[in-house]
Design a protein around this motif. Sequence first.
Motif, mmCIF file in Angstrom:
data_model
loop_
_atom_site.group_PDB
_atom_site.id
_atom_site.type_symbol
_atom_site.label_atom_id
_atom_site.label_comp_id
_atom_site.label_asym_id
_atom_site.label_seq_id
_atom_site.Cartn_x
_atom_site.Cartn_y
_atom_site.Cartn_z
ATOM 1 N N GLY A 74 -25.050 41.755 -63.880
ATOM 2 C CA GLY A 74 -26.654 41.723 -63.763
ATOM 3 C C GLY A 74 -27.353 40.861 -64.660
ATOM 4 N N ASP A 75 -26.680 40.415 -65.745
ATOM 5 C CA ASP A 75 -27.240 39.569 -66.682
ATOM 6 C C ASP A 75 -27.292 38.084 -66.366
ATOM 7 O OD1 ASP A 75 -28.484 41.760 -67.893
ATOM 8 O OD2 ASP A 75 -26.790 41.650 -69.594
ATOM 9 N N ASP A 76 -26.074 37.540 -66.083
ATOM 10 C CA ASP A 76 -25.760 36.289 -65.787
ATOM 11 C C ASP A 76 -24.880 35.866 -64.551
ATOM 12 O OD1 ASP A 76 -25.887 33.501 -66.792
ATOM 13 O OD2 ASP A 76 -24.505 33.587 -68.178
ATOM 14 N N PRO A 77 -25.648 36.290 -63.401
ATOM 15 C CA PRO A 77 -24.815 36.376 -62.023
ATOM 16 C C PRO A 77 -24.533 35.007 -61.730
ATOM 17 C CG PRO A 77 -27.036 37.130 -61.735
ATOM 18 C CD PRO A 77 -26.977 36.690 -63.219
ATOM 19 N N PHE A 78 -25.291 34.022 -62.125
ATOM 20 C CA PHE A 78 -25.090 32.531 -61.499
ATOM 21 C C PHE A 78 -25.620 31.652 -62.440
ATOM 22 C CE2 PHE A 78 -29.548 33.517 -60.661
ATOM 23 C CZ PHE A 78 -30.332 32.185 -60.701
ATOM 24 N N PHE A 79 -25.305 30.161 -62.104
ATOM 25 C CA PHE A 79 -25.644 29.142 -62.876
ATOM 26 C C PHE A 79 -26.227 28.282 -61.759
ATOM 27 C CE2 PHE A 79 -21.616 29.414 -65.572
ATOM 28 C CZ PHE A 79 -22.341 30.345 -66.525
ATOM 29 N N VAL A 80 -27.038 27.172 -61.994
ATOM 30 C CA VAL A 80 -27.253 26.170 -61.256
ATOM 31 C C VAL A 80 -26.482 24.899 -61.660
ATOM 32 C CG1 VAL A 80 -29.025 24.727 -60.160
ATOM 33 C CG2 VAL A 80 -29.576 26.867 -60.674
ATOM 34 N N SER A 81 -25.756 24.369 -60.626
ATOM 35 C CA SER A 81 -24.806 23.380 -60.962
ATOM 36 C C SER A 81 -25.455 22.159 -60.347
ATOM 37 C CB SER A 81 -23.444 23.449 -60.014
ATOM 38 O OG SER A 81 -22.761 22.324 -60.172
ATOM 39 N N LEU A 82 -25.698 20.937 -61.086
ATOM 40 C CA LEU A 82 -26.048 19.712 -61.092
ATOM 41 C C LEU A 82 -24.784 18.585 -61.163
ATOM 42 C CD1 LEU A 82 -29.453 19.131 -62.932
ATOM 43 C CD2 LEU A 82 -29.090 19.399 -60.334
ATOM 44 N N ARG A 83 -24.494 18.033 -59.948
ATOM 45 C CA ARG A 83 -23.229 17.131 -60.198
ATOM 46 C C ARG A 83 -23.876 15.747 -59.540
ATOM 47 N NH1 ARG A 83 -17.879 19.536 -57.952
ATOM 48 N NH2 ARG A 83 -17.900 19.833 -60.130
ATOM 49 N N GLY A 84 -23.473 14.801 -60.303
ATOM 50 C CA GLY A 84 -24.021 13.490 -60.221
ATOM 51 C C GLY A 84 -22.798 12.571 -60.100
ATOM 52 N N ASP A 85 -23.113 11.275 -59.609
ATOM 53 C CA ASP A 85 -22.026 10.472 -59.515
ATOM 54 C C ASP A 85 -21.899 9.397 -60.557
ATOM 55 O OD1 ASP A 85 -21.652 10.788 -56.768
ATOM 56 O OD2 ASP A 85 -23.098 9.438 -56.275
ATOM 57 N N SER A 86 -22.701 9.583 -61.691
ATOM 58 C CA SER A 86 -22.592 8.704 -62.900
ATOM 59 C C SER A 86 -22.858 9.351 -64.406
ATOM 60 C CB SER A 86 -23.256 7.354 -62.888
ATOM 61 O OG SER A 86 -24.859 7.723 -62.944
ATOM 62 N N ALA A 87 -22.483 8.960 -65.337
ATOM 63 C CA ALA A 87 -22.594 9.600 -66.522
ATOM 64 C C ALA A 87 -24.009 9.118 -66.951
ATOM 65 C CB ALA A 87 -21.616 8.880 -67.539
ATOM 66 N N GLU A 88 -24.814 8.124 -66.338
ATOM 67 C CA GLU A 88 -25.844 7.957 -66.846
ATOM 68 C C GLU A 88 -26.882 8.676 -66.323
ATOM 69 O OE1 GLU A 88 -23.646 5.422 -65.445
ATOM 70 O OE2 GLU A 88 -23.204 4.504 -67.392
ATOM 71 N N GLU A 89 -26.731 8.858 -64.932
ATOM 72 C CA GLU A 89 -27.726 9.949 -64.239
ATOM 73 C C GLU A 89 -27.373 11.127 -64.723
ATOM 74 O OE1 GLU A 89 -27.873 9.736 -59.444
ATOM 75 O OE2 GLU A 89 -26.092 10.318 -60.330
ATOM 76 N N ILE A 90 -26.124 11.724 -65.117
ATOM 77 C CA ILE A 90 -26.331 13.144 -65.507
ATOM 78 C C ILE A 90 -26.892 13.344 -66.984
ATOM 79 C CG2 ILE A 90 -24.456 14.899 -66.488
ATOM 80 C CD1 ILE A 90 -25.384 14.998 -63.417
ATOM 81 N N PHE A 123 -36.653 28.373 -69.839
ATOM 82 C CA PHE A 123 -37.140 29.447 -68.809
ATOM 83 C C PHE A 123 -35.892 30.517 -68.618
ATOM 84 C CE2 PHE A 123 -39.304 25.689 -67.625
ATOM 85 C CZ PHE A 123 -40.828 25.883 -68.137
ATOM 86 N N GLY A 124 -34.749 30.421 -69.289
ATOM 87 C CA GLY A 124 -33.694 31.317 -69.171
ATOM 88 C C GLY A 124 -32.571 31.038 -68.161
ATOM 89 N N ILE A 125 -33.010 29.869 -67.305
ATOM 90 C CA ILE A 125 -31.720 29.575 -66.339
ATOM 91 C C ILE A 125 -30.653 28.697 -66.852
ATOM 92 C CG2 ILE A 125 -31.701 28.124 -64.231
ATOM 93 C CD1 ILE A 125 -33.345 30.831 -64.143
ATOM 94 N N THR A 126 -29.544 28.978 -66.592
ATOM 95 C CA THR A 126 -28.307 28.442 -67.083
ATOM 96 C C THR A 126 -27.951 27.420 -66.199
ATOM 97 O OG1 THR A 126 -27.394 30.250 -68.114
ATOM 98 C CG2 THR A 126 -25.951 28.611 -67.753
ATOM 99 N N TRP A 127 -27.856 26.060 -66.814
ATOM 100 C CA TRP A 127 -27.396 24.874 -65.791
ATOM 101 C C TRP A 127 -26.116 24.318 -66.211
ATOM 102 C CZ3 TRP A 127 -30.720 22.513 -62.145
ATOM 103 C CH2 TRP A 127 -32.351 23.310 -62.300
ATOM 104 N N VAL A 128 -25.404 23.926 -65.337
ATOM 105 C CA VAL A 128 -24.052 23.270 -65.488
ATOM 106 C C VAL A 128 -24.056 21.926 -64.814
ATOM 107 C CG1 VAL A 128 -21.611 23.329 -64.973
ATOM 108 C CG2 VAL A 128 -22.795 25.627 -65.264
ATOM 109 N N LEU A 129 -23.905 20.876 -65.688
ATOM 110 C CA LEU A 129 -24.301 19.662 -65.383
ATOM 111 C C LEU A 129 -22.715 18.701 -65.460
ATOM 112 C CD1 LEU A 129 -27.037 20.352 -66.680
ATOM 113 C CD2 LEU A 129 -27.428 17.807 -66.471
ATOM 114 N N ASP A 130 -22.418 18.031 -64.446
ATOM 115 C CA ASP A 130 -21.101 17.245 -64.555
ATOM 116 C C ASP A 130 -20.993 16.104 -63.893
ATOM 117 O OD1 ASP A 130 -20.690 18.446 -62.090
ATOM 118 O OD2 ASP A 130 -18.944 19.279 -62.503
ATOM 119 N N VAL A 131 -20.345 15.397 -63.865
ATOM 120 C CA VAL A 131 -19.972 13.963 -63.078
ATOM 121 C C VAL A 131 -18.754 14.351 -62.329
ATOM 122 C CG1 VAL A 131 -19.294 11.562 -63.257
ATOM 123 C CG2 VAL A 131 -20.699 12.451 -65.100
ATOM 124 N N ALA A 132 -19.273 14.035 -61.018
ATOM 125 C CA ALA A 132 -18.098 14.230 -59.909
ATOM 126 C C ALA A 132 -16.692 13.425 -60.128
ATOM 127 C CB ALA A 132 -18.479 13.842 -58.534
#
Length: 133
Positions: A74-90, A123-132
Amino acid sequence: MSVTTAPHLNFRGDAREALEFYQKVSGGDLAVITYGDMGNAEDPDQVVWGQVRGGNGFHVMAYDVPAARPFSRGDDPFFVSLRGDSAEEISALWDKLSDGATVVAPLAASPWAALYGMLKDRFGITWVLDVAA
């Protein structure tokens, strides 16, 4: 260059079952990597990363939170994933999202991506960022 977003669902031991269910729901393709696949003997059958991606745009990612890490569905059921093509973009997205954020895992190279990082925004939202890969 492009960036995609997907919900990254968190489980404790039932990520594979959930992903298989979502595959049946969506008809998408299933991919699963276990902790054992990554050389981790602790919880080797648990999912370190998995996804279901359908041709219709359906896309979810999931994993089993390691036993050593606190977890409450109930406290941390999901993350938002941002996946990009380049290191610069991410890196640029990371720099902007990290304003006022708490860094959970610094943006750095990982065994599965050229860059990977996790933060909880102001705002308390967990984001996961990575390069594909």
